[in-house]
Write an enzyme that holds these catalytic residues in place. Structure first.
Site, short mmCIF file in Angstrom:
data_model
loop_
_atom_site.label_atom_id
_atom_site.label_comp_id
_atom_site.label_asym_id
_atom_site.label_seq_id
_atom_site.Cartn_x
_atom_site.Cartn_y
_atom_site.Cartn_z
N HIS A 169 0.83 -1.22 0.00
CA HIS A 169 0.00 0.00 0.00
C HIS A 169 0.86 1.26 0.00
O HIS A 169 1.29 1.71 1.07
CB HIS A 169 -0.92 0.00 1.23
CG HIS A 169 -2.02 -1.00 1.12
ND1 HIS A 169 -3.22 -0.73 0.52
CD2 HIS A 169 -2.07 -2.29 1.51
CE1 HIS A 169 -3.99 -1.81 0.55
NE2 HIS A 169 -3.32 -2.77 1.15
N GLU A 171 -0.10 4.19 -0.31
CA GLU A 171 -0.84 5.35 0.22
C GLU A 171 -0.72 5.49 1.74
O GLU A 171 -1.06 6.54 2.27
CB GLU A 171 -2.32 5.26 -0.20
CG GLU A 171 -3.15 4.18 0.48
CD GLU A 171 -2.99 2.79 -0.15
OE1 GLU A 171 -1.99 2.55 -0.83
OE2 GLU A 171 -3.87 1.94 0.08
N ASP A 227 -18.26 23.49 7.30
CA ASP A 227 -18.72 23.10 5.96
C ASP A 227 -19.81 24.03 5.43
O ASP A 227 -19.71 24.56 4.32
CB ASP A 227 -19.25 21.66 5.95
CG ASP A 227 -18.21 20.66 6.46
OD1 ASP A 227 -17.03 21.04 6.49
OD2 ASP A 227 -18.59 19.54 6.83
N LYS A 367 -11.95 17.70 4.39
CA LYS A 367 -12.08 18.75 5.41
C LYS A 367 -10.94 19.78 5.35
O LYS A 367 -11.17 20.98 5.43
CB LYS A 367 -12.09 18.08 6.79
CG LYS A 367 -12.56 18.96 7.89
CD LYS A 367 -14.04 19.15 7.80
CE LYS A 367 -14.71 19.46 9.08
NZ LYS A 367 -16.17 19.27 8.99
#
Ligand code: XMP
Length: 511
Positions: A169, A171, A227, A367
């Site tokens: 992986h 990432e 948000d 975010k």
């Protein structure tokens, strides 16, 4: 056409992370379930590259997620990760097999050969493995470019077709050179230029909505959370006064918060903001209710009713805008995880408001990207970096029945705790911290008299994603000062305790 990468989702646990890592490298990435896009659509969308994610299946299992093999023939570079690597090999005629001793898990020594994907990566480094199956025999045309002690084909490639597969992986941060490998894939193999940034995104989104929403009436539920605040500012730049924000103050906000939101958006930014003071209405519905999920249900339902009534007064609405962000989209797409707490948001609005169109300007953002845009648009620091606050507000921090008196006590205690945390100037603020008003009373002594006051609990946690969280070892001095002030300044509070439970087993909120 904008430069972008397709992350084809086969159900792995790190899929969001892959998209995020790609964007950190300034290339826009979007995730799509493996069976929701055809090779033709991929071609038409002009992706510069495709990443096959990991996933829990074996390619030979019944019902294993398989994509159309034609995806590999589009001439677009593909990077397969874990299950995605096995799938690429399988679809190209290679052989997959259960690893001899059941698989590899965790940090593993990786030996790489010369390859464009491994440019800048030492011949020996550390990678993160999490698999049972692995590629046994690479397909024709592929060569092996990396191995580990257990995994003979830890990476393979067909450089002519620009197909690359890695069993580990890249990432996750445990893969020491993972970001370098992704960088190589994007820039050396896919030929990306790195055009993407959250700031540019804002400018082009404003431009786009200015065109698309010209002359339309847009309605947004503004909560003061980051948000919906950023969505409001962005749309306001695009459509000006045609954006109407409705702020439902359910009376369950922290001290002075409602006024701050109103003042920020109405006075400072000049938004058309309708504040509805509905505290009484919410408290009436909550009278006598003690069960946490019941409180949430009532607040969610009442919120929608209040909003609906307000929207009706505005006449015909063309567009309903929402501050949905990317993790909301991806998480709600799954929905088979057990419900621990039903999180209240504005999800029910589309059913009750009559509108023609919905826009979610932040739908593709994480975010931190939303925060970057908020800063760029001039949103005050307090709002950009605001800690998360649950939709049902203080109602889930007043244990048991919610009353105006209890809310008043909690608001003061919470404000004192926040002031003391701010005054302490900690090197890193907790990710979430607040006071809870328990439904216990305890005996104490003040002056010479016996007291029988209520008990306030303080909670501060650090977390990356709020799925798990650790209680924070706050300096004793901060706790001492907060506890002293809370018992001295708030009549009726006789004791303060600090919550030293992590999540799991506890949740962040007490209810
Ligand atoms: P828990 O308590 O589930 O909280 O560990 C994780 C994060 O979610 C927030 N939270 C909520 N947010 N509606 C929301 O919008 C809710 O009903 C709700 N319950 C918890 C909590 O504050 C924390 O950040």
């Amino acid at each position: 056409m904008e430069e972008k990468i397709l992350v084809l989702d086969f159900g792995g646990q790190y899929n969001l992370l892959i998209a995020r890592r790609v964007r950190e490298l300034h290339v826009y990435a979007e995730i799509c379930p493996y069976n929701k896009i055809t090779p033709e659509e991929i071609r038409q969308n002009g992706y510069k590259g495709i990443i096959f994610t990991g996933g829990p299946n074996s390619v030979y299992a019944d019902g294993a997620p398989l994509c159309d093999p034609a995806v590999l023939d589009l001439g677009i570079p593909v990077l397969g990760i874990c299950y995605g690597a096995q799938l690429m090999a399988y679809l190209s005629g290679g052989e997959i097999r259960l690893a001899e001793n059941g698989g590899e898990y965790g940090k593993t020594a990786l030996y790489t050969d010369e390859d464009i994907l491994f440019r800048g990566v030492p011949a020996e480094s550390v990678c993160w493995m999490s698999h049972r199956d692995q590629i046994q025999t690479p397909p024709d045309g592929f060569r092996v470019t990396a191995h580990t002690a257990q995994c003979p084909c830890a990476a393979i490639c067909d450089s002519e077709k620009r197909l690359y597969a890695v069993q580990f992986h890249p990432e996750v941060t445990h893969t020491a050179y993972g970001q370098q490998m992704l960088h190589n894939f994007l820039y050396e193999i896919c030929g990306c230029a790195g055009l993407w940034s959250a700031e540019d995104f804002a400018a082009s989104a404003i431009e786009k909505y200015r065109r698309e929403l010209a002359g339309k009436k847009v309605l947004l539920a503004l909560s003061g959370g980051v948000d919906s605040s950023v969505a409001a500012l962005l749309l306001h730049r695009a459509v000006g006064d045609n954006l109407i924000c409705v702020f439902v103050d359910h009376g369950l906000l922290r001290k002075d918060e409602g006024d701050f939101v109103e003042q920020t958006f109405r006075s400072r930014f000049g938004l058309h903001l309708n504040r509805v003071n509905a505290e009484e209405r919410f408290l009436r519905r909550l009278a006598g209710v003690t069960e946490p999920e019941e409180k949430r249900r009532i607040i969610g339902e009442e919120f929608i009713r209040v909003f609906e009534a307000e929207a009706k007064k505005l006449g015909k609405i063309d567009v309903l805008a929402q501050g949905t962000i990317y993790p909301d989209v991806v998480e709600s797409g799954r929905g088979d995880a057990a419900v621990i707490k039903s999180h209240h948001n504005v999800g029910g609005l589309p059913d009750v408001i009559d509108f023609d169109e919905i826009v979610e300007p932040l739908r593709s953002l994480f975010k931190d990207e939303v925060r970057a845009i908020g800063t760029q648009l001039g949103l005050p620091e307090e709002l950009v970096w605001r800690q998360p606050f649950p939709g049902p507000g203080l109602a889930v921090r007043v244990l048991g029945e919610v009353t105006a008196e209890k809310l008043a006590v909690l608001r003061e205690a919470d404000a004192i705790f926040r002031e003391e945390i701010a005054a302490a100037e900690l090197s890193k603020a907790p990710d979430q911290y607040f006071a809870v008003l328990t439904d216990m009373r305890s005996v104490g002594v003040m002056g010479d008299a016996r007291t029988y006051g209520c008990v306030v609990a303080l909670r501060a946690v650090v977390t990356d994603d709020f799925m798990t969280a650790e209680w924070l070892r706050l300096p004793y001095g901060v706790l001492e000062k907060a506890a002293g002030r809370i018992t001295n300044e708030i009549p009726g509070v006789g004791r303060v305790v600090y919550d030293i439970t992590s999540k799991p087993p506890a949740t962040v909120e007490w209810e």
